[in-house]
Design an enzyme around this catalytic site. Structure first.
Site, short mmCIF file in Angstrom:
data_model
loop_
_atom_site.label_atom_id
_atom_site.label_comp_id
_atom_site.label_asym_id
_atom_site.label_seq_id
_atom_site.Cartn_x
_atom_site.Cartn_y
_atom_site.Cartn_z
N ASP A 1 -36.48 -22.74 58.89
CA ASP A 1 -37.04 -22.10 60.07
C ASP A 1 -37.80 -20.83 59.71
O ASP A 1 -38.83 -20.52 60.32
CB ASP A 1 -35.93 -21.77 61.07
CG ASP A 1 -35.43 -23.01 61.82
OD1 ASP A 1 -36.15 -24.02 61.80
OD2 ASP A 1 -34.35 -22.95 62.41
N GLY A 2 -37.30 -20.09 58.71
CA GLY A 2 -38.00 -18.89 58.28
C GLY A 2 -39.38 -19.21 57.73
O GLY A 2 -40.34 -18.45 57.94
N ASN B 1 -40.40 -16.02 67.64
CA ASN B 1 -38.97 -15.83 67.83
C ASN B 1 -38.65 -14.60 68.68
O ASN B 1 -38.12 -14.71 69.78
CB ASN B 1 -38.26 -15.71 66.48
CG ASN B 1 -37.32 -16.85 66.20
OD1 ASN B 1 -37.42 -17.91 66.81
ND2 ASN B 1 -36.40 -16.65 65.28
N GLU B 2 -38.98 -13.41 68.14
CA GLU B 2 -38.51 -12.19 68.78
C GLU B 2 -39.19 -10.96 68.21
O GLU B 2 -39.82 -11.02 67.15
CB GLU B 2 -36.99 -12.04 68.56
CG GLU B 2 -36.64 -11.85 67.09
CD GLU B 2 -35.20 -12.15 66.76
OE1 GLU B 2 -34.44 -12.53 67.65
OE2 GLU B 2 -34.84 -11.99 65.58
N ARG C 1 -29.74 4.19 75.17
CA ARG C 1 -29.22 4.86 73.98
C ARG C 1 -28.37 3.85 73.23
O ARG C 1 -27.48 3.22 73.81
CB ARG C 1 -28.38 6.08 74.36
CG ARG C 1 -29.18 7.25 74.91
CD ARG C 1 -28.25 8.38 75.33
NE ARG C 1 -28.99 9.58 75.72
CZ ARG C 1 -29.47 9.81 76.93
NH1 ARG C 1 -29.29 8.89 77.88
NH2 ARG C 1 -30.12 10.93 77.21
N GLN D 1 -41.28 -12.14 61.07
CA GLN D 1 -41.08 -11.66 59.71
C GLN D 1 -41.96 -10.46 59.39
O GLN D 1 -42.08 -10.05 58.24
CB GLN D 1 -41.37 -12.79 58.72
CG GLN D 1 -40.41 -13.96 58.84
CD GLN D 1 -40.73 -15.06 57.87
OE1 GLN D 1 -41.89 -15.28 57.50
NE2 GLN D 1 -39.71 -15.79 57.44
#
Length: 264
Positions: A45-46, A121-122, A147, A221
């Site tokens: 997946d990476g 992804n994110e 915070r 990444q």
């Protein structure tokens, strides 16, 4: 139809990529790593995240196929033992695809300069030392002062990664939404945040205004220097990622395979 092969540097992945290229040429398929129509990712997946970012400027017309050199992942439908079947599917491609939402991240500098990024992804904002303090805006209004260690903003397909570890929900990619989850937020009698993940639809933005510049900005990444960042904006992108749908595994089946054993 032109095909690219994108692999990681693992020895097994390089061998599989070489064998795949040979098989594709035997079947008369054109390998073009510069301007492909289909990108075959060889690794995990990476590796597919890396392939996405490598071809991010071509995603309007590029479709992806994931070939895993280990176990099947969230973005990989084929195993390295299935080269013949994969090449046969590539040979009979008729444009079939499945599309998933992407996250658009806009970084606004104190100078007013804007930079735009896409994530499959994110995106994660983290404070490596000390506490991240940032104002979160929803609907154009201040929602809370965060915070803690940081926040993660995920796509539906990315909701199974860092977001899930933060207690976020797993979203089906048919939902055009993004999800923000908190990373170790501080909640006591003095400081309060909602403490729950937030799901935002495609016509709204999550805006984050950090109170310092000692934090990390990461997306898939990639990493962005945090110096002189005034504001970060997150929204569902108008663009989508496209996967060639030969035998695309159902999303819930992927989730079950990844996190749940077969029920006896």
């Amino acid at each position: 139809m032109k095909y690219a092969i994108f692999n990681n540097e693992d020895v097994s992945s390089r061998v599989v990529a070489k064998n795949l290229a040979l098989e594709m040429r035997k079947h008369g398929l054109t390998v073009d790593n510069e301007e492909p129509d289909i990108v075959v990712s060889v690794g995990g997946d990476g590796t597919l995240l890396g392939a996405f970012q490598h071809y991010v400027n071509q995603i309007d017309h590029v479709r992806f196929v994931g070939l895993h050199t280990g176990h099947l992942g969230f973005y990989t439908d084929w195993l390295s033992t299935e080269l013949d079947q994969l090449v046969d599917s590539l040979s009979h491609d008729n444009g079939q695809k499945v599309s998933y939402p992407l996250l658009e991240l806009t970084v606004i500098q104190t100078t007013g300069e804007k930079s735009h990024y896409l994530a499959l992804n994110e995106a994660v904002i983290k404070q490596p030392l000390g506490t991240l303090v940032a104002d979160i805006y929803l609907g154009g209004e201040v929602f809370e002062r965060f915070r803690g260690d940081g926040i993660a903003v995920a796509t539906p397909t990315g909701s199974t990664a860092y977001n899930k570890a933060n207690g976020g929900a797993v979203l089906h990619p048919a939902l055009q939404a993004i999800q923000m989850s908190e990373i170790a937020s501080i909640n006591n009698r003095v400081f309060r945040t909602l403490g729950s993940p937030l799901i935002v639809p495609r016509d709204q933005e999550i805006v984050m205004r950090p109170q310092s510049n000692n934090f990390l900005v990461m997306y898939d990444q990639g990493e962005i220097a945090s110096d002189h960042i005034l504001e970060l904006r997150f929204r569902v992108s108008e663009k989508c990622v496209h996967f060639a749908r030969y035998r695309h595994v159902d999303f819930w089946r992927r989730v079950q395979n990844a996190f749940i054993n077969d029920i006896e």
